[in-house]
Design a protein around this motif. Structure first.
Motif, PDB file in Angstrom:
ATOM      1  N   ARG A  58      35.234  -9.725 102.980  1.00 49.92           N
ATOM      2  CA  ARG A  58      35.725  -8.930 104.112  1.00 49.92           C
ATOM      3  C   ARG A  58      35.702  -7.436 103.815  1.00 49.92           C
ATOM      4  O   ARG A  58      35.690  -6.612 104.739  1.00 49.92           O
ATOM      5  CB  ARG A  58      37.135  -9.376 104.512  1.00 49.92           C
ATOM      6  CG  ARG A  58      38.208  -9.136 103.481  1.00 49.92           C
ATOM      7  CD  ARG A  58      39.601  -9.456 104.043  1.00 49.92           C
ATOM      8  NE  ARG A  58      40.613  -9.359 103.008  1.00 49.92           N
ATOM      9  CZ  ARG A  58      41.046 -10.391 102.283  1.00 49.92           C
ATOM     10  NH1 ARG A  58      40.544 -11.597 102.496  1.00 49.92           N
ATOM     11  NH2 ARG A  58      41.972 -10.213 101.349  1.00 49.92           N
ATOM     12  N   ASP A  59      35.692  -7.058 102.526  1.00 49.40           N
ATOM     13  CA  ASP A  59      35.685  -5.637 102.165  1.00 49.40           C
ATOM     14  C   ASP A  59      34.271  -5.071 102.090  1.00 49.40           C
ATOM     15  O   ASP A  59      34.016  -3.964 102.585  1.00 49.40           O
ATOM     16  CB  ASP A  59      36.384  -5.437 100.811  1.00 49.40           C
ATOM     17  CG  ASP A  59      37.870  -5.737 100.863  1.00 49.40           C
ATOM     18  OD1 ASP A  59      38.468  -5.593 101.955  1.00 49.40           O
ATOM     19  OD2 ASP A  59      38.437  -6.113  99.820  1.00 49.40           O
ATOM     20  N   ALA A  60      33.372  -5.799 101.468  1.00 53.40           N
ATOM     21  CA  ALA A  60      31.995  -5.317 101.289  1.00 53.40           C
ATOM     22  C   ALA A  60      31.169  -5.732 102.499  1.00 53.40           C
ATOM     23  O   ALA A  60      30.414  -6.708 102.469  1.00 53.40           O
ATOM     24  CB  ALA A  60      31.403  -5.867  99.998  1.00 53.40           C
ATOM     25  N   THR A  61      31.329  -4.979 103.562  1.00 53.93           N
ATOM     26  CA  THR A  61      30.663  -5.311 104.821  1.00 53.93           C
ATOM     27  C   THR A  61      29.155  -5.113 104.696  1.00 53.93           C
ATOM     28  O   THR A  61      28.667  -4.277 103.938  1.00 53.93           O
ATOM     29  CB  THR A  61      31.209  -4.445 105.958  1.00 53.93           C
ATOM     30  OG1 THR A  61      31.155  -3.063 105.560  1.00 53.93           O
ATOM     31  CG2 THR A  61      32.656  -4.807 106.249  1.00 53.93           C
ATOM     32  N   GLY A  62      28.408  -5.931 105.475  1.00 52.24           N
ATOM     33  CA  GLY A  62      26.964  -5.976 105.339  1.00 52.24           C
ATOM     34  C   GLY A  62      26.204  -5.134 106.334  1.00 52.24           C
ATOM     35  O   GLY A  62      26.752  -4.247 107.009  1.00 52.24           O
ATOM     36  N   GLY A  63      24.919  -5.461 106.458  1.00 50.31           N
ATOM     37  CA  GLY A  63      23.994  -4.639 107.211  1.00 50.31           C
ATOM     38  C   GLY A  63      23.982  -4.849 108.708  1.00 50.31           C
ATOM     39  O   GLY A  63      23.267  -4.133 109.416  1.00 50.31           O
ATOM     40  N   TYR A  64      24.752  -5.826 109.221  1.00 55.76           N
ATOM     41  CA  TYR A  64      24.836  -5.996 110.670  1.00 55.76           C
ATOM     42  C   TYR A  64      25.869  -5.010 111.224  1.00 55.76           C
ATOM     43  O   TYR A  64      26.836  -5.368 111.875  1.00 55.76           O
ATOM     44  CB  TYR A  64      25.238  -7.428 111.040  1.00 55.76           C
ATOM     45  CG  TYR A  64      24.300  -8.513 110.574  1.00 55.76           C
ATOM     46  CD1 TYR A  64      23.020  -8.238 110.109  1.00 55.76           C
ATOM     47  CD2 TYR A  64      24.691  -9.851 110.624  1.00 55.76           C
ATOM     48  CE1 TYR A  64      22.169  -9.234 109.682  1.00 55.76           C
ATOM     49  CE2 TYR A  64      23.846 -10.868 110.199  1.00 55.76           C
ATOM     50  CZ  TYR A  64      22.580 -10.558 109.723  1.00 55.76           C
ATOM     51  OH  TYR A  64      21.752 -11.558 109.308  1.00 55.76           O
ATOM     52  N   ALA A  65      25.663  -3.752 110.912  1.00 50.86           N
ATOM     53  CA  ALA A  65      26.589  -2.687 111.298  1.00 50.86           C
ATOM     54  C   ALA A  65      25.858  -1.353 111.204  1.00 50.86           C
ATOM     55  O   ALA A  65      24.789  -1.252 110.584  1.00 50.86           O
ATOM     56  CB  ALA A  65      27.824  -2.677 110.393  1.00 50.86           C
ATOM     57  N   GLU A  66      26.454  -0.327 111.787  1.00 48.34           N
ATOM     58  CA  GLU A  66      25.810   0.987 111.789  1.00 48.34           C
ATOM     59  C   GLU A  66      25.926   1.694 110.444  1.00 48.34           C
ATOM     60  O   GLU A  66      25.140   2.599 110.146  1.00 48.34           O
ATOM     61  CB  GLU A  66      26.410   1.845 112.905  1.00 48.34           C
ATOM     62  CG  GLU A  66      26.066   1.309 114.290  1.00 48.34           C
ATOM     63  CD  GLU A  66      26.722   2.092 115.408  1.00 48.34           C
ATOM     64  OE1 GLU A  66      26.053   2.315 116.445  1.00 48.34           O
ATOM     65  OE2 GLU A  66      27.912   2.477 115.254  1.00 48.34           O
ATOM     66  N   LEU A  67      26.907   1.303 109.621  1.00 47.59           N
ATOM     67  CA  LEU A  67      27.069   1.847 108.274  1.00 47.59           C
ATOM     68  C   LEU A  67      27.387   0.706 107.325  1.00 47.59           C
ATOM     69  O   LEU A  67      27.988  -0.295 107.730  1.00 47.59           O
ATOM     70  CB  LEU A  67      28.188   2.899 108.225  1.00 47.59           C
ATOM     71  CG  LEU A  67      27.983   4.171 109.046  1.00 47.59           C
ATOM     72  CD1 LEU A  67      29.275   4.990 109.082  1.00 47.59           C
ATOM     73  CD2 LEU A  67      26.843   5.015 108.459  1.00 47.59           C
ATOM     74  N   MET A  68      27.004   0.855 106.041  1.00 49.11           N
ATOM     75  CA  MET A  68      27.234  -0.203 105.060  1.00 49.11           C
ATOM     76  C   MET A  68      27.559   0.409 103.702  1.00 49.11           C
ATOM     77  O   MET A  68      26.835   1.283 103.210  1.00 49.11           O
ATOM     78  CB  MET A  68      25.980  -1.077 104.931  1.00 49.11           C
ATOM     79  CG  MET A  68      26.122  -2.238 103.956  1.00 49.11           C
ATOM     80  SD  MET A  68      24.515  -2.994 103.548  1.00 49.11           S
ATOM     81  CE  MET A  68      23.839  -1.758 102.428  1.00 49.11           C
ATOM     82  N   PRO A  69      28.656  -0.025 103.052  1.00 47.26           N
ATOM     83  CA  PRO A  69      28.965   0.465 101.709  1.00 47.26           C
ATOM     84  C   PRO A  69      28.185  -0.314 100.656  1.00 47.26           C
ATOM     85  O   PRO A  69      27.801  -1.467 100.860  1.00 47.26           O
ATOM     86  CB  PRO A  69      30.465   0.195 101.589  1.00 47.26           C
ATOM     87  CG  PRO A  69      30.671  -1.046 102.412  1.00 47.26           C
ATOM     88  CD  PRO A  69      29.693  -0.945 103.570  1.00 47.26           C
TER      89      PRO A  69
END
Length: 415
Positions: A164-175
């Motif tokens: 839940r913390d290391a969000t992935g690439g299905y988003a506009e930004l990714m850590p």
């Protein structure tokens, strides 16, 4: 930012109205329509630790494991005790086949600059989790076997998109941690860089279980992993004959282009007969599925991992041959008599890390980028469809209807 979040109450207004006949023909669409996922506005990601960075995804492939999760395609046997539950936390933003641009650097991040174009090694192993003393697996580069996938301060998850913390690439930004990002050479387009992850998965399966000289192998399944395995075998083991089992016409066409002999996926008895005829294996009569004995196929690379593929693969493999389970599916029950009778080796293959190729040991993604740059690997034609994130239902529906859509690899395109 906008993110496709899994593990939340879905927005029912986005669910299309489908005829029952459409779902009956393509059952995965029913799973898609009920998936607990929604495109939401969420907080922009921050640096999870001082040596993390934030990236902007450019092109993100949809992995088969992500699709199975979205479709609730867990297989025919449902068991309550999956041991991977300890390495999984919700809600989550999936997407780990990522080409991205670095947009900001944590105060201790090294080796990267804002504007760098990178691909993601998604494993949330010791380094990304801030573990001071690396586990034995990470010390030798076996990141997918890290001992610390549940260690904080980052929530449990084996790779980006499962925590839940290391969000992935299905988003506009990714850590991402600085060690998780590989710079992409300028001459490699996004459309080739996006295959770094699935290629490295197949490279691991093949290099850890290589075919013998002048051998015969079968690649079971011709999706992204199977296609990559065919390309690896034909390019790096040119003396080896490759038989591919393809389910869909588009897969079969690309497999032939890459140099494999192709047969269909059903019925099972026909797959066995055609594989035995191709390899020279002698079929033994049976009142059920026949078996080639002693068989002539040295290695079966199973990129599907279902009951039928295990049964067929074990029946066509040669005595003391190898079955490599590279595909991820749900648990199953299968007739495994050939496993002991032929003294077969059945080996699991879990993603990738450092791999040895041509006497050089380095990360599988590094190998891929070098092979593409040197024109030794060409996966042109594997990326068949691209969608904006807002059209995520159509993207997954394209995968659910591969027989008519012709999809092999589908990606979200943010460019």
């Amino acid at each position: 930012m906008k993110a496709l979040v899994y593990g939340v109450r879905p927005d029912k207004s986005t669910v299309p109205s489908r005829a029952s006949s459409e779902v009956e023909e393509h059952p995965l669409l029913g799973g898609l329509d009920h998936t607990p996922m929604s495109l939401d506005e969420v907080s922009d990601p921050e640096f999870l630790l001082p040596d993390w960075v934030v990236t902007r995804p450019l092109l993100v492939g949809i992995c088969g494991s992500d699709s199975k999760q979205v479709f609730s395609d867990w297989g025919e046997v449902q068991l309550p005790d999956n041991p991977m539950k300890a390495f999984f936390s919700l809600p989550q933003v999936m997407g780990h086949e990522v080409v991205a641009e670095v947009v900001s650097l944590g105060p201790e991040a090294e080796g990267l600059d804002v504007g760098d174009r990178v691909v993601l090694n998604p494993w949330l192993s010791c380094g990304p989790r801030g573990v001071a003393k690396f586990c034995p697996a990470c010390e030798i580069g076996d990141y997918s076997l890290c001992w610390n996938f549940g260690v904080g301060p980052i929530a449990p998850g084996i790779h980006t998109g499962t925590s839940r913390d290391a969000t992935g690439g299905y988003a506009e930004l990714m850590p991402a941690h600085d060690s998780m990002l590989f710079k992409v050479p300028d001459e490699i387009p996004d459309e080739m860089a996006v295959f770094a992850d699935p290629f490295a998965v197949s490279l691991h399966a093949v290099t850890r279980n290589p075919p013998p000289p002048n051998g015969k192998v079968m690649v079971y399944g011709a999706g992204a992993l199977g296609t990559c395995a065919i390309a690896i075998l034909r390019s790096l083991w040119p003396d080896v004959e490759v038989l591919a089992v393809a389910r869909f016409a588009a897969q079969a066409e690309l497999a032939r282009k890459l140099g494999a002999t192709v047969i269909g996926h059903s019925p099972a008895v026909q797959v066995i007969e055609e594989a035995a005829a191709w390899s020279g294996g002698v079929l033994q009569a049976s009142d059920g599925l026949p078996m080639a004995f002693p068989g002539q196929i040295d290695v079966v690379y199973d990129t599907v991992g279902k009951r039928e593929t295990f049964e067929v693969g074990s029946r066509v493999a040669k005595a003391r041959g190898t079955l490599v389970k590279a595909g991820v599916h749900g648990p199953t029950l299968w007739e495994d008599t050939p496993l002991y009778f032929k003294e077969l080796k059945m080996v699991g293959s879990n993603a990738f890390g450092f791999e040895e190729l041509d006497g050089v040991r380095k990360h599988g993604i590094d190998h891929y980028l070098d092979l593409v740059r040197d024109n030794r690997i060409d996966l042109t034609g594997m990326l068949t469809h691209r969608f904006p994130l807002e059209d995520w239902r159509s993207a997954f529906a394209t995968i659910a209807t591969q027989d008519t859509s012709g999809a092999i690899k589908v990606a979200f395109d943010y460019r």
